[in-house]
Design an enzyme around this catalytic site. Structure first.
Site, PDB file in Angstrom:
ATOM      1  N   LYS A  57      70.313 -35.008  -7.020  1.00 30.69           N
ATOM      2  CA  LYS A  57      71.564 -35.781  -7.146  1.00 30.69           C
ATOM      3  C   LYS A  57      72.222 -35.986  -5.769  1.00 30.69           C
ATOM      4  O   LYS A  57      72.839 -37.027  -5.528  1.00 30.69           O
ATOM      5  CB  LYS A  57      72.541 -35.098  -8.105  1.00 30.69           C
TER       6      LYS A  57
ATOM      7  N   TYR B 229      71.695 -25.632 -12.101  1.00 31.53           N
ATOM      8  CA  TYR B 229      71.422 -27.055 -11.852  1.00 31.53           C
ATOM      9  C   TYR B 229      70.293 -27.221 -10.824  1.00 31.53           C
ATOM     10  O   TYR B 229      69.529 -28.172 -10.864  1.00 31.53           O
ATOM     11  CB  TYR B 229      72.703 -27.765 -11.420  1.00 31.53           C
TER      12      TYR B 229
HETATM   13  O1  0WD Z   1      76.413 -33.642 -18.709  1.00 35.05           O
HETATM   14  C1  0WD Z   1      75.723 -34.644 -18.653  1.00 35.05           C
HETATM   15  N1  0WD Z   1      75.072 -35.062 -19.714  1.00 35.05           N
HETATM   16  C2  0WD Z   1      75.649 -35.414 -17.374  1.00 35.05           C
HETATM   17  C3  0WD Z   1      74.642 -36.312 -17.171  1.00 35.05           C
HETATM   18  C4  0WD Z   1      76.679 -35.134 -16.344  1.00 35.05           C
HETATM   19  C5  0WD Z   1      76.536 -35.958 -15.167  1.00 35.05           C
HETATM   20  C6  0WD Z   1      75.500 -36.829 -14.997  1.00 35.05           C
HETATM   21  N2  0WD Z   1      74.566 -36.999 -15.993  1.00 35.05           N
HETATM   22  C7  0WD Z   1      73.491 -37.957 -15.761  1.00 35.05           C
HETATM   23  C8  0WD Z   1      72.078 -37.459 -15.966  1.00 35.05           C
HETATM   24  O2  0WD Z   1      71.649 -36.661 -14.886  1.00 35.05           O
HETATM   25  C9  0WD Z   1      71.336 -38.788 -16.045  1.00 35.05           C
HETATM   26  O3  0WD Z   1      71.163 -39.309 -14.731  1.00 35.05           O
HETATM   27  O4  0WD Z   1      73.607 -39.040 -16.638  1.00 35.05           O
HETATM   28  C10 0WD Z   1      72.349 -39.671 -16.771  1.00 35.05           C
HETATM   29  C11 0WD Z   1      72.073 -39.892 -18.252  1.00 35.05           C
HETATM   30  O5  0WD Z   1      71.837 -38.656 -18.876  1.00 35.05           O
HETATM   31  P1  0WD Z   1      72.326 -38.244 -20.337  1.00 35.05           P
HETATM   32  O6  0WD Z   1      72.998 -39.377 -20.981  1.00 35.05           O
HETATM   33  O7  0WD Z   1      73.023 -36.946 -20.194  1.00 35.05           O
HETATM   34  O8  0WD Z   1      70.953 -37.874 -21.061  1.00 35.05           O
HETATM   35  P2  0WD Z   1      69.970 -38.577 -22.127  1.00 35.05           P
HETATM   36  O9  0WD Z   1      70.715 -39.160 -23.255  1.00 35.05           O
HETATM   37  O10 0WD Z   1      68.939 -37.532 -22.446  1.00 35.05           O
HETATM   38  O11 0WD Z   1      69.312 -39.755 -21.285  1.00 35.05           O
HETATM   39  C12 0WD Z   1      68.511 -39.549 -20.162  1.00 35.05           C
HETATM   40  C13 0WD Z   1      67.260 -40.372 -20.336  1.00 35.05           C
HETATM   41  C14 0WD Z   1      66.047 -39.743 -20.975  1.00 35.05           C
HETATM   42  O12 0WD Z   1      66.228 -39.108 -22.065  1.00 35.05           O
HETATM   43  P3  0WD Z   1      65.302 -37.791 -22.357  1.00 35.05           P
HETATM   44  O13 0WD Z   1      66.305 -36.816 -22.858  1.00 35.05           O
HETATM   45  O14 0WD Z   1      64.321 -38.284 -23.349  1.00 35.05           O
HETATM   46  O15 0WD Z   1      64.654 -37.289 -21.083  1.00 35.05           O
HETATM   47  O16 0WD Z   1      66.603 -40.679 -19.149  1.00 35.05           O
HETATM   48  C15 0WD Z   1      65.392 -41.306 -19.527  1.00 35.05           C
HETATM   49  C16 0WD Z   1      65.093 -40.932 -20.935  1.00 35.05           C
HETATM   50  O17 0WD Z   1      65.354 -41.986 -21.798  1.00 35.05           O
HETATM   51  N3  0WD Z   1      64.272 -40.911 -18.734  1.00 35.05           N
HETATM   52  C17 0WD Z   1      63.392 -41.803 -18.272  1.00 35.05           C
HETATM   53  N4  0WD Z   1      63.369 -43.143 -18.359  1.00 35.05           N
HETATM   54  C18 0WD Z   1      62.334 -43.777 -17.791  1.00 35.05           C
HETATM   55  N5  0WD Z   1      61.353 -43.145 -17.144  1.00 35.05           N
HETATM   56  C19 0WD Z   1      62.408 -41.061 -17.616  1.00 35.05           C
HETATM   57  C20 0WD Z   1      61.344 -41.789 -17.033  1.00 35.05           C
HETATM   58  N6  0WD Z   1      60.316 -41.194 -16.394  1.00 35.05           N
HETATM   59  N7  0WD Z   1      62.716 -39.740 -17.704  1.00 35.05           N
HETATM   60  C21 0WD Z   1      63.856 -39.663 -18.385  1.00 35.05           C
END
Ligand code: 0WD
Length: 254
Positions: free
Chosen positions: A162, A155
Site C-alpha cells: 500500500k 497488515y
Molecule cells: O477494511 C477494508 N476492507 C479495507 C480495504 C480498508 C482499506 C482499504 N481496503 C482496500 C483493499 O485493500 C482493496 O484494495 O479496498 C480494496 C477493496 O477491498 P474490499 O472491498 O475490502 O474487499 P473485497 O470485497 O474482497 O474485494 C477485493 C477484490 C477481490 O475479492 P476476493 O476477496 O475474492 O480476493 O479484489 C479482487 C477480487 O475480486 N481481486 C482481484 N481482481 C482481479 N485480479 C485479484 C486479481 N488477481 N485479486 C483480488
C-alpha cells in the site's frame, strides 16, 4: 441530473455486496454514472452479474490482473462499447493470508512479489490502458489503508504494498495531469469485507476503531462511496495526487 450524468467508467473489484467497490458503484450510479464492472473468475461472475443488473451496469468480462491478456480484453471491450471512458476505480488487493498475521520479517519472496503485483502494480497496469480511453480527461481512484503509513498489527507485506501504491498515485498524477487525468486514493478505515476477513485479529481492529477514532465508530462502504463520488466527479476537479482518508479520523490519533 446527477453529478455523474453523462460520465462512463470502469469499476474493478466488486466481489459481493459488501465490497468497497460496490459502495462506490452505488454512489456513482445514484448520481447518474454509467458503469462497467469486471469479475475475477466464474465464481464471482454469478455474484457480480445480478449486482450489475441492479445498477443497470454492464459487465465487461473476467479480469485477473495477473493476466495482462485479460486486462487487454476488458479495455478492448470498453473501447468497442463506449469508445472513451471518464473514470476508473481500482479496488483490488491480495496477499497470502498466512502472511497477514505474525511478523512482517517472515515474508517470502514469492508472496512479496505476488502482493506487490496484484495490490500495487495492477493499478499502474490498468492506468496505462485507461489513459488511452480518457480522451477528454478523467479521474482514476484506488483504495489504500493506514497500514501504508504506520505499522498496523498483521497488515505486514500489504502495508508495504500500500505504501508503494500510494507513491504510485503521486507518480501517476504527475504523469497524467497534462492529459487532464486526475489520480487519487481513498484511505478507508477498516470495513468487514471478504478481503478484510483474511487479516489476523480483524474483529479486534474494528472494535479498536469503535473506541478510538475521533468519530467513535467505523466507516461504511456508503461513506467511502460518497468520498469516491467527490474525487471522481467534477467536484474534485482541483484535486490530484491526494490520499483522502475516510476513516472516522483515525489517522489524526493512531
Ligand atoms: O477494511 C477494508 N476492507 C479495507 C480495504 C480498508 C482499506 C482499504 N481496503 C482496500 C483493499 O485493500 C482493496 O484494495 O479496498 C480494496 C477493496 O477491498 P474490499 O472491498 O475490502 O474487499 P473485497 O470485497 O474482497 O474485494 C477485493 C477484490 C477481490 O475479492 P476476493 O476477496 O475474492 O480476493 O479484489 C479482487 C477480487 O475480486 N481481486 C482481484 N481482481 C482481479 N485480479 C485479484 C486479481 N488477481 N485479486 C483480488
Amino acid at each position: 441530473q446527477g453529478l455523474m450524468a453523462g460520465k462512463r467508467g470502469l469499476i474493478m473489484g466488486v466481489a459481493n455486496n459488501r465490497s468497497i467497490a460496490w459502495g462506490i458503484a452505488k454512489a456513482l450510479a445514484d448520481s447518474g454514472a454509467e458503469i462497467a464492472l469486471t469479475y475475477q473468475g466464474d465464481a464471482l461472475r454469478k455474484r457480480v452479474e445480478p449486482l450489475a443488473a441492479d445498477l443497470g451496469a454492464i459487465v465487461v468480462g473476467h479480469c485477473d490482473v495477473t493476466d495482462p491478456q485479460s486486462i487487454d480484453a476488458v479495455f478492448k471491450t470498453l473501447e468497442q462499447t463506449w469508445g472513451k471512458i471518464d473514470f476508473l476505480v481500482h479496488a483490488i488487493a491480495f496477499s497470502d493470508k498466512d502472511e497477514l498475521t505474525g511478523r512482517y520479517v517472515d515474508t517470502t519472496a514469492e508472496n512479496f512479489s505476488q502482493t506487490m503485483q496484484i495490490s500495487c502494480y495492477s493499478f499502474t497496469a490498468v492506468a496505462q490502458r485507461a489513459e488511452k480511453l480518457m480522451t477528454d480527461g478523467g479521474s482514476m481512484l484506488t483504495l489504500t489503508y493506514y497500514g501504508a503509513e504506520k505499522v498496523m498489527p498483521h497488515y505486514n507485506v500489504m502495508g508495504v504494498a500500500k505504501a508503494a501504491l500510494e507513491a504510485s498515485v503521486r507518480y501517476l498524477a504527475a504523469d497524467l495531469g497534462k492529459n487532464k487525468i486526475r489520480v487519487n486514493a481513498v484511505s478507508a478505515g477498516p470495513i468487514k469485507t471478504l478481503a478484510a476477513s483474511g487479516i489476523g485479529d480483524f474483529r479486534y481492529i474494528l472494535k479498536w476503531n469503535e473506541h478510538n477514532t475521533p468519530l467513535r465508530r467505523t466507516v461504511t462502504i456508503e461513506e467511502v462511496g460518497d468520498a469516491a463520488l467527490f474525487l471522481l466527479s467534477d467536484l474534485g476537479r482541483g484535486v490530484t495526487g491526494e490520499i483522502q482518508h475516510v476513516d472516522s479520523g483515525y489517522h489524526v490519533v493512531g
